[in-house]
Design an enzyme around this catalytic site. Structure first.
Site, PDB file in Angstrom:
ATOM      1  N   GLU A   1       0.752  -0.661  16.342  1.00 43.15           N
ATOM      2  CA  GLU A   1      -0.118   0.475  15.991  1.00 43.15           C
ATOM      3  C   GLU A   1      -1.025   0.858  17.158  1.00 43.15           C
ATOM      4  O   GLU A   1      -1.230   2.036  17.452  1.00 43.15           O
ATOM      5  CB  GLU A   1      -0.971   0.148  14.756  1.00 43.15           C
ATOM      6  CG  GLU A   1      -1.770   1.370  14.303  1.00 43.15           C
ATOM      7  CD  GLU A   1      -2.766   1.085  13.191  1.00 43.15           C
ATOM      8  OE1 GLU A   1      -3.826   1.742  13.193  1.00 43.15           O
ATOM      9  OE2 GLU A   1      -2.492   0.220  12.338  1.00 43.15           O
TER      10      GLU A   1
ATOM     11  N   CYS B   1      -8.089   1.664   6.919  1.00 46.53           N
ATOM     12  CA  CYS B   1      -7.523   2.357   5.773  1.00 46.53           C
ATOM     13  C   CYS B   1      -8.035   1.785   4.452  1.00 46.53           C
ATOM     14  O   CYS B   1      -8.491   0.638   4.376  1.00 46.53           O
ATOM     15  CB  CYS B   1      -6.001   2.349   5.840  1.00 46.53           C
ATOM     16  SG  CYS B   1      -5.232   0.898   5.127  1.00 46.53           S
TER      17      CYS B   1
ATOM     18  N   SER C   1       2.076  -5.350   3.340  1.00 43.83           N
ATOM     19  CA  SER C   1       3.528  -5.192   3.484  1.00 43.83           C
ATOM     20  C   SER C   1       4.302  -6.300   2.768  1.00 43.83           C
ATOM     21  O   SER C   1       5.509  -6.452   2.966  1.00 43.83           O
ATOM     22  CB  SER C   1       3.921  -5.131   4.970  1.00 43.83           C
ATOM     23  OG  SER C   1       3.218  -6.099   5.712  1.00 43.83           O
TER      24      SER C   1
ATOM     25  N   CYS D   1       0.860  -1.182   0.000  1.00 45.75           N
ATOM     26  CA  CYS D   1       0.000   0.000   0.000  1.00 45.75           C
ATOM     27  C   CYS D   1       0.903   1.241   0.000  1.00 45.75           C
ATOM     28  O   CYS D   1       2.119   1.138   0.144  1.00 45.75           O
ATOM     29  CB  CYS D   1      -0.885   0.003   1.241  1.00 45.75           C
ATOM     30  SG  CYS D   1       0.087   0.079   2.776  1.00 45.75           S
TER      31      CYS D   1
ATOM     32  N   HIS E   1      -0.352  -4.837  19.660  1.00 42.21           N
ATOM     33  CA  HIS E   1       0.095  -4.527  18.292  1.00 42.21           C
ATOM     34  C   HIS E   1       0.756  -3.146  18.309  1.00 42.21           C
ATOM     35  O   HIS E   1       0.270  -2.230  18.988  1.00 42.21           O
ATOM     36  CB  HIS E   1      -1.100  -4.533  17.327  1.00 42.21           C
ATOM     37  CG  HIS E   1      -0.704  -4.408  15.880  1.00 42.21           C
ATOM     38  ND1 HIS E   1      -0.426  -3.188  15.301  1.00 42.21           N
ATOM     39  CD2 HIS E   1      -0.509  -5.338  14.916  1.00 42.21           C
ATOM     40  CE1 HIS E   1      -0.089  -3.381  14.028  1.00 42.21           C
ATOM     41  NE2 HIS E   1      -0.134  -4.686  13.772  1.00 42.21           N
TER      42      HIS E   1
ATOM     43  N   CYS F   1       2.593   5.823   8.901  1.00 47.72           N
ATOM     44  CA  CYS F   1       1.663   5.972   7.774  1.00 47.72           C
ATOM     45  C   CYS F   1       0.744   7.166   8.028  1.00 47.72           C
ATOM     46  O   CYS F   1       0.200   7.303   9.126  1.00 47.72           O
ATOM     47  CB  CYS F   1       0.826   4.705   7.624  1.00 47.72           C
ATOM     48  SG  CYS F   1      -0.477   4.888   6.398  1.00 47.72           S
TER      49      CYS F   1
END
Length: 315
Positions: A132, A201, A274, A18, A130, A102
């Site tokens: 994020e 996203c 990824s 992405c 995680h 990101c």
């Protein structure tokens, strides 16, 4: 020599890298070009061993914490985002640091701060531990962000004021699972404020839609991606939920369980955000070695989003 059995490969589009991942990898490469090797990267820049190993070969050193970095070398923060305390610590040590978070994760960080400034307590839908989730929760003081992973977690939430709540989500979750949790939140807290625009996203959403289109017609689905990649694991779950009994994550061609695929006539292939396309090519070649392959593209969206690298690398 026996003739190869025919096999149709349904190839998902979009799949693989992405815009956020492309940008993060470019950040590391440009930092090495600008400052020379080594540059340090806090946490895997993206969750893919092949990508990380490629950057190591160019001069990147991957560490888990800022304390593992020397003061005099640049450090890059991964695409998943970091708690506010990390850039603050790097600044206090007078380090050169580059944030490869990101932009779509940064959007969630900004949203959380805005809601907090308006007096709202945050509920985050995400996976405990995680990177994020850790980074997003670390944008606000301890206790200001409550984490839920399932609809059942919502029942146990201890909130400060049920009238003063907002929710945000990790960007790489399953759209369907998240919808169930949001429904549970709205049922228990009718006044809860949602994101201005969906937090999950575009790339996660697009890849999940493509898998849903493939699942009903494929005997098996293989998702190329790393075991610690949240968006890749969600693709496996989406494939199974959409009707494909054999939906599996494989890191690369060497990890395919060929015995489990015995007797199939079709396979759906996709890759997490990824996973580089070179690994997809490797998997398709492995199928061509064993089967008489026909590749059919299943395209459900087109992507042309590009994110700029941070200014410090452009000057």
């Amino acid at each position: 020599m026996t003739a190869k059995s025919p096999l149709t490969i349904y190839l998902a589009a979009p799949r693989g890298f992405c815009a956020g991942v492309v940008r993060a990898i470019r950040v590391v490469e440009m930092a090495i070009e600008k400052w020379g090797a080594p540059v340090y990267v806090r946490h895997e820049i993206v969750h893919n061993k092949f990508v990380v190993d490629g950057l190591k070969a160019k001069g990147a050193i991957f560490v888990e914490e800022l304390t593992d970095c020397p003061d005099d070398r640049p450090v890059i923060f991964s695409a998943h985002g970091v708690p506010k305390s990390v850039p603050a610590a790097a600044t206090s040590r007078e380090m050169i640091w580059v944030d490869a978070t990101c932009p779509l994760v940064s959007k969630v960080h900004i949203e959380a701060e805005r809601h907090s400034a308006n007096g709202l307590q945050m509920v985050m839908i995400g996976h405990d531990g995680h990177p994020e989730t850790i980074g997003t929760m670390g944008q606000l003081p301890e206790g200001e962000v409550l984490l839920v992973e399932t609809p059942d977690d919502v029942a146990g939430l201890q909130v400060r004021d049920p009238e003063q709540l907002a929710y945000i989500t990790q960007t790489t979750l399953s759209i369907d699972d998240t919808a169930d949790i949001v429904d549970a939140l709205k049922a228990r807290f009718p006044a809860i404020v949602g994101p201005h625009k969906e937090d999950i996203c575009y790339a996660t959403t697009n890849r999940q839609h493509a898998v849903k289109a493939i699942a009903p017609k494929a005997d098996a689905i293989l998702v190329i991606g790393a075991p610690n990649s949240s968006n890749s694991r969600r693709l496996v779950e989406v494939g199974a939920a959409a009707g494909c009994d054999y939906s599996q994550l494989v890191e690369r061609a060497a990890n395919i369980d060929w015995r489990a695929l015995d007797g199939i006539t079709s396979v759906g292939l996709t890759a997490g955000a990824s996973a580089p396309e070179v690994l997809m090519d490797e998997v398709i070649d492995a199928f061509r070695d064993r089967y008489d392959v026909t590749v059919e593209m299943v395209e459900t969206a087109q992507e042309n989003i590009e994110f700029k690298v941070p200014r410090v690398l452009r000057t």
